[in-house]
Write a protein that holds these residues in place. Structure first.
Motif, PDB file in Angstrom:
ATOM      1  N   ALA A 109     -68.223 -20.023 -28.731  1.00 24.41           N
ATOM      2  CA  ALA A 109     -69.256 -19.197 -28.742  1.00 24.41           C
ATOM      3  C   ALA A 109     -68.910 -17.867 -29.090  1.00 24.41           C
ATOM      4  O   ALA A 109     -69.482 -17.156 -29.944  1.00 24.41           O
ATOM      5  N   TRP A 149     -66.306 -21.373 -24.148  1.00 25.18           N
ATOM      6  CA  TRP A 149     -66.219 -19.754 -24.150  1.00 25.18           C
ATOM      7  C   TRP A 149     -65.752 -19.502 -25.812  1.00 25.18           C
ATOM      8  O   TRP A 149     -66.375 -18.488 -26.413  1.00 25.18           O
ATOM      9  N   THR A 158     -72.247 -14.231 -23.696  1.00 23.04           N
ATOM     10  CA  THR A 158     -70.854 -15.123 -23.840  1.00 23.04           C
ATOM     11  C   THR A 158     -69.855 -14.237 -23.295  1.00 23.04           C
ATOM     12  O   THR A 158     -68.757 -15.116 -22.478  1.00 23.04           O
ATOM     13  N   ILE A 187     -75.852 -21.550 -25.923  1.00 17.44           N
ATOM     14  CA  ILE A 187     -75.533 -21.141 -24.322  1.00 17.44           C
ATOM     15  C   ILE A 187     -75.839 -22.159 -23.666  1.00 17.44           C
ATOM     16  O   ILE A 187     -74.998 -22.625 -22.867  1.00 17.44           O
TER      17      ILE A 187
END
Length: 241
Positions: free
Chosen positions: A90, A87, A122, A56
């Protein structure tokens, strides 16, 4: 015009973005690679070793870098990817694990409480990143996965993972209603098509642009994250001596 060159691992985003910038004279908005960010963010680790929390941090750092560069260039730039990349990379790890390359021949790992929380975080980052992308771009070029994954020790060697990321990118563009064109072919063919669909100006020939881009690309530091950390540590030790 604000254009993103989109795609997943080994799609040719960077080389295409550099060449398109040279061809049109439109400035390029670069993005630090994850391997460049890691020595500061998670020193001593490889990408396959990061925890969900650390990933993250990497995603946020890269998003911030993109946002700053895009803002500095105003209303005309060519971006090497977009925050949608952070994005999707993840989000796909929720399904394929933090090391997607480790599960090519078997089922992905069971979802733990830690990964469930990672999934929730996420999703929230995706909400913010999508808003940023919607406000920051006029159009996208999405490059098809035409090339084999580069076995460079950094990229996840999992074609299913790459396909999942590719699908999520296209679904996000549809959701955001951002105009995009799916482009394929050689670098020269890609450039010719991109210039045509966006009616972009050109300041040199395609061959000249490709040659200049190849020179720039050859100078990119592709060292792995652990090699970079070792270099930083060695430089610090030398300075302290």
């Amino acid at each position: 015009m604000r254009i993103s060159i989109s795609g997943t691992y080994s799609a040719g985003k960077t080389s295409t973005a550099i060449a398109l910038s040279y061809l049109t004279g439109i400035p390029r908005s670069p993005a630090k690679t994850i391997r460049e960010i890691m020595p500061d963010a998670v020193p001593g680790k490889a990408l396959t070793e990061v925890t969900p929390a650390e990933y993250i941090q990497l995603a946020v750092r890269r998003h911030v870098g993109r946002a700053v560069n895009e803002a500095l260039l105003g209303d005309s730039f060519i971006a090497d990817g977009s925050s949608l990349q952070e994005w999707t990379y993840a989000a796909a790890r929720v399904q394929y694990g933090m090391d997607p390359g480790a599960f090519v021949d078997g089922p992905p790992p069971a979802k733990t409480a830690e990964m469930a929380f990672f999934e929730d975080v996420t999703a929230q980052l995706g909400h913010a990143f999508k808003q940023h992308v919607k406000e920051s771009f006029d159009g996208f070029v999405h490059l098809r996965n035409e090339f084999k994954l580069s076995a460079d020790g950094h990229r996840p060697m999992n074609e299913q993972f790459r396909t999942a990321c590719d699908d999520m990118l296209l679904e996000a563009l549809d959701e955001l209603e951002i105009p995009y064109h799916v482009i394929e072919g050689t670098t020269a063919e890609r450039l010719e098509k991109i210039v045509a669909v966006f009616d972009l100006p050109t300041i040199r020939t395609i061959d000249e642009a490709i040659a200049l881009a190849a020179e720039d690309y050859s100078k990119i530091d592709w060292r792995l994250e652990k090699e970079r950390t070792q270099s930083v540590a060695a430089a610090a030790a030398s300075a302290a001596a």
